[in-house]
Design a protein around this motif. Structure first.
Motif, PDB file in Angstrom:
ATOM      1  N   GLN A  55      62.279   8.059 -26.584  1.00 48.71           N
ATOM      2  CA  GLN A  55      63.677   7.841 -26.969  1.00 48.71           C
ATOM      3  C   GLN A  55      64.570   7.587 -25.756  1.00 48.71           C
ATOM      4  O   GLN A  55      65.786   7.448 -25.892  1.00 48.71           O
ATOM      5  CB  GLN A  55      64.214   9.065 -27.724  1.00 48.71           C
ATOM      6  N   GLY A  56      63.977   7.588 -24.558  1.00 48.92           N
ATOM      7  CA  GLY A  56      64.770   7.419 -23.335  1.00 48.92           C
ATOM      8  C   GLY A  56      65.604   8.637 -23.011  1.00 48.92           C
ATOM      9  O   GLY A  56      66.655   8.542 -22.380  1.00 48.92           O
ATOM     10  N   LYS A  57      65.113   9.824 -23.434  1.00 51.26           N
ATOM     11  CA  LYS A  57      65.868  11.069 -23.255  1.00 51.26           C
ATOM     12  C   LYS A  57      65.083  12.107 -22.460  1.00 51.26           C
ATOM     13  O   LYS A  57      65.140  13.301 -22.749  1.00 51.26           O
ATOM     14  CB  LYS A  57      66.216  11.665 -24.624  1.00 51.26           C
ATOM     15  N   PHE A  58      64.352  11.655 -21.460  1.00 55.80           N
ATOM     16  CA  PHE A  58      63.496  12.567 -20.697  1.00 55.80           C
ATOM     17  C   PHE A  58      63.788  12.425 -19.212  1.00 55.80           C
ATOM     18  O   PHE A  58      63.879  11.314 -18.705  1.00 55.80           O
ATOM     19  CB  PHE A  58      62.024  12.259 -20.962  1.00 55.80           C
ATOM     20  N   GLU A  59      63.963  13.544 -18.531  1.00 57.99           N
ATOM     21  CA  GLU A  59      64.149  13.569 -17.080  1.00 57.99           C
ATOM     22  C   GLU A  59      63.262  14.675 -16.518  1.00 57.99           C
ATOM     23  O   GLU A  59      63.198  15.772 -17.064  1.00 57.99           O
ATOM     24  CB  GLU A  59      65.605  13.883 -16.712  1.00 57.99           C
ATOM     25  N   SER A  60      62.590  14.367 -15.431  1.00 60.54           N
ATOM     26  CA  SER A  60      61.763  15.362 -14.764  1.00 60.54           C
ATOM     27  C   SER A  60      62.422  15.735 -13.442  1.00 60.54           C
ATOM     28  O   SER A  60      62.864  14.857 -12.698  1.00 60.54           O
ATOM     29  CB  SER A  60      60.364  14.791 -14.520  1.00 60.54           C
ATOM     30  N   VAL A  61      62.513  17.020 -13.181  1.00 61.73           N
ATOM     31  CA  VAL A  61      63.178  17.517 -11.983  1.00 61.73           C
ATOM     32  C   VAL A  61      62.161  18.255 -11.117  1.00 61.73           C
ATOM     33  O   VAL A  61      61.571  19.247 -11.564  1.00 61.73           O
ATOM     34  CB  VAL A  61      64.330  18.481 -12.360  1.00 61.73           C
ATOM     35  N   PRO A  62      61.955  17.789  -9.877  1.00 58.16           N
ATOM     36  CA  PRO A  62      61.078  18.534  -8.971  1.00 58.16           C
ATOM     37  C   PRO A  62      61.646  19.947  -8.784  1.00 58.16           C
ATOM     38  O   PRO A  62      62.818  20.104  -8.446  1.00 58.16           O
ATOM     39  CB  PRO A  62      61.133  17.733  -7.668  1.00 58.16           C
ATOM     40  N   SER A  63      60.826  20.963  -9.033  1.00 55.09           N
ATOM     41  CA  SER A  63      61.346  22.327  -9.057  1.00 55.09           C
ATOM     42  C   SER A  63      60.713  23.244  -8.027  1.00 55.09           C
ATOM     43  O   SER A  63      60.610  24.453  -8.225  1.00 55.09           O
ATOM     44  CB  SER A  63      61.209  22.899 -10.467  1.00 55.09           C
ATOM     45  N   MET A  64      60.320  22.664  -6.927  1.00 54.16           N
ATOM     46  CA  MET A  64      59.905  23.453  -5.772  1.00 54.16           C
ATOM     47  C   MET A  64      61.116  23.519  -4.846  1.00 54.16           C
ATOM     48  O   MET A  64      61.897  22.573  -4.776  1.00 54.16           O
ATOM     49  CB  MET A  64      58.724  22.793  -5.050  1.00 54.16           C
ATOM     50  N   GLY A  65      61.259  24.613  -4.145  1.00 50.79           N
ATOM     51  CA  GLY A  65      62.407  24.781  -3.251  1.00 50.79           C
ATOM     52  C   GLY A  65      63.163  26.028  -3.635  1.00 50.79           C
ATOM     53  O   GLY A  65      62.717  26.835  -4.451  1.00 50.79           O
ATOM     54  N   THR A  66      64.344  26.184  -3.056  1.00 54.82           N
ATOM     55  CA  THR A  66      65.149  27.366  -3.346  1.00 54.82           C
ATOM     56  C   THR A  66      65.765  27.252  -4.739  1.00 54.82           C
ATOM     57  O   THR A  66      65.857  26.149  -5.305  1.00 54.82           O
ATOM     58  CB  THR A  66      66.285  27.525  -2.318  1.00 54.82           C
ATOM     59  N   ILE A  67      66.204  28.366  -5.251  1.00 52.34           N
ATOM     60  CA  ILE A  67      66.887  28.377  -6.546  1.00 52.34           C
ATOM     61  C   ILE A  67      68.100  27.453  -6.490  1.00 52.34           C
ATOM     62  O   ILE A  67      68.358  26.696  -7.424  1.00 52.34           O
ATOM     63  CB  ILE A  67      67.296  29.816  -6.939  1.00 52.34           C
ATOM     64  N   GLU A  68      68.832  27.497  -5.382  1.00 54.64           N
ATOM     65  CA  GLU A  68      70.024  26.667  -5.231  1.00 54.64           C
ATOM     66  C   GLU A  68      69.669  25.178  -5.257  1.00 54.64           C
ATOM     67  O   GLU A  68      70.359  24.380  -5.895  1.00 54.64           O
ATOM     68  CB  GLU A  68      70.756  27.015  -3.927  1.00 54.64           C
ATOM     69  N   GLU A  69      68.593  24.796  -4.559  1.00 50.97           N
ATOM     70  CA  GLU A  69      68.183  23.385  -4.523  1.00 50.97           C
ATOM     71  C   GLU A  69      67.798  22.891  -5.913  1.00 50.97           C
ATOM     72  O   GLU A  69      68.204  21.802  -6.332  1.00 50.97           O
ATOM     73  CB  GLU A  69      67.005  23.192  -3.563  1.00 50.97           C
ATOM     74  N   VAL A  70      67.012  23.688  -6.614  1.00 49.56           N
ATOM     75  CA  VAL A  70      66.570  23.302  -7.955  1.00 49.56           C
ATOM     76  C   VAL A  70      67.771  23.251  -8.908  1.00 49.56           C
ATOM     77  O   VAL A  70      67.902  22.318  -9.704  1.00 49.56           O
ATOM     78  CB  VAL A  70      65.465  24.242  -8.475  1.00 49.56           C
ATOM     79  N   ALA A  71      68.660  24.221  -8.798  1.00 49.42           N
ATOM     80  CA  ALA A  71      69.855  24.238  -9.651  1.00 49.42           C
ATOM     81  C   ALA A  71      70.699  22.990  -9.417  1.00 49.42           C
ATOM     82  O   ALA A  71      71.224  22.405 -10.375  1.00 49.42           O
ATOM     83  CB  ALA A  71      70.678  25.497  -9.393  1.00 49.42           C
ATOM     84  N   GLU A  72      70.819  22.563  -8.171  1.00 47.35           N
ATOM     85  CA  GLU A  72      71.579  21.345  -7.866  1.00 47.35           C
ATOM     86  C   GLU A  72      70.928  20.117  -8.495  1.00 47.35           C
ATOM     87  O   GLU A  72      71.619  19.244  -9.026  1.00 47.35           O
ATOM     88  CB  GLU A  72      71.683  21.150  -6.354  1.00 47.35           C
ATOM     89  N   ARG A  73      69.594  20.055  -8.448  1.00 41.22           N
ATOM     90  CA  ARG A  73      68.889  18.914  -9.060  1.00 41.22           C
ATOM     91  C   ARG A  73      69.105  18.875 -10.564  1.00 41.22           C
ATOM     92  O   ARG A  73      69.325  17.816 -11.154  1.00 41.22           O
ATOM     93  CB  ARG A  73      67.392  18.992  -8.748  1.00 41.22           C
ATOM     94  N   ILE A  74      69.029  20.045 -11.187  1.00 35.52           N
ATOM     95  CA  ILE A  74      69.235  20.121 -12.636  1.00 35.52           C
ATOM     96  C   ILE A  74      70.679  19.759 -12.973  1.00 35.52           C
ATOM     97  O   ILE A  74      70.936  18.991 -13.907  1.00 35.52           O
ATOM     98  CB  ILE A  74      68.865  21.519 -13.173  1.00 35.52           C
ATOM     99  N   ALA A  75      71.624  20.289 -12.213  1.00 38.43           N
ATOM    100  CA  ALA A  75      73.038  19.992 -12.453  1.00 38.43           C
ATOM    101  C   ALA A  75      73.302  18.490 -12.342  1.00 38.43           C
ATOM    102  O   ALA A  75      74.071  17.934 -13.133  1.00 38.43           O
ATOM    103  CB  ALA A  75      73.920  20.770 -11.480  1.00 38.43           C
ATOM    104  N   ALA A  76      72.654  17.837 -11.395  1.00 38.14           N
ATOM    105  CA  ALA A  76      72.842  16.389 -11.230  1.00 38.14           C
ATOM    106  C   ALA A  76      72.371  15.634 -12.476  1.00 38.14           C
ATOM    107  O   ALA A  76      73.008  14.669 -12.912  1.00 38.14           O
ATOM    108  CB  ALA A  76      72.113  15.900  -9.987  1.00 38.14           C
ATOM    109  N   VAL A  77      71.263  16.083 -13.060  1.00 33.59           N
ATOM    110  CA  VAL A  77      70.779  15.448 -14.290  1.00 33.59           C
ATOM    111  C   VAL A  77      71.754  15.699 -15.434  1.00 33.59           C
ATOM    112  O   VAL A  77      72.133  14.780 -16.168  1.00 33.59           O
ATOM    113  CB  VAL A  77      69.362  15.945 -14.662  1.00 33.59           C
ATOM    114  N   VAL A  78      72.192  16.949 -15.585  1.00 27.61           N
ATOM    115  CA  VAL A  78      73.123  17.287 -16.671  1.00 27.61           C
ATOM    116  C   VAL A  78      74.405  16.463 -16.533  1.00 27.61           C
ATOM    117  O   VAL A  78      74.921  15.939 -17.528  1.00 27.61           O
ATOM    118  CB  VAL A  78      73.417  18.805 -16.682  1.00 27.61           C
ATOM    119  N   GLU A  79      74.904  16.331 -15.321  1.00 28.33           N
ATOM    120  CA  GLU A  79      76.132  15.550 -15.086  1.00 28.33           C
ATOM    121  C   GLU A  79      75.993  14.111 -15.598  1.00 28.33           C
ATOM    122  O   GLU A  79      76.953  13.548 -16.106  1.00 28.33           O
ATOM    123  CB  GLU A  79      76.471  15.530 -13.596  1.00 28.33           C
TER     124      GLU A  79
END
Length: 129
Positions: A102-126
């Protein structure tokens, strides 16, 4: 299905919310299809499924550490953890294919600090706000 009923009730009572994040749901293609139907009844839709990408060995390590803190027996056995990952790969990972189609899938690399991963997720949500 109790889970679907709970989700339907939640969606019905939170129609005015700006958005909702469901963690760990849907777990099967059937649940994803039912979820899409529930949302459509309220004029809503899934914006994106975010997959947190973590190598299997790291998952095992993280869950074993969690098991020491939580005391959960199922988080303290590597065999049980590996079986859960196997079940996930067989049954739940197909939900990614459902939303990818459906074109509704994003994969976020989740290695790193909690802050780094949270920033990656936030960027996708934005991107989907």
């Amino acid at each position: 299905n109790l889970v679907i009923d709970m989700i339907a009730d939640y969606v019905a009572t939170h129609k005015e919310d700006k958005g909702v994040i469901f963690d760990g749901f849907p777990r099967t293609t059937a649940q994803a299809e039912a979820f899409d139907e529930i949302l459509a009844k309220h004029g809503q839709k899934v914006s994106v499924m975010i997959n947190m990408e973590v190598p299997e060995e790291e998952l095992v390590k993280r869950i074993l550490i969690r098991g020491k803190d939580s005391g959960r027996a199922d988080d303290q056995s590597e065999d049980i953890i590996r079986n859960r990952i196997s079940i996930y790969n067989a049954q739940t990972a197909v939900v990614a294919d459902f939303y990818r189609a459906q074109g509704k899938f994003e994969s976020v690399p989740s290695m790193g600090t909690i802050e780094e991963v949270a920033e990656r997720i936030a960027a996708v949500v934005e991107k989907y706000l």
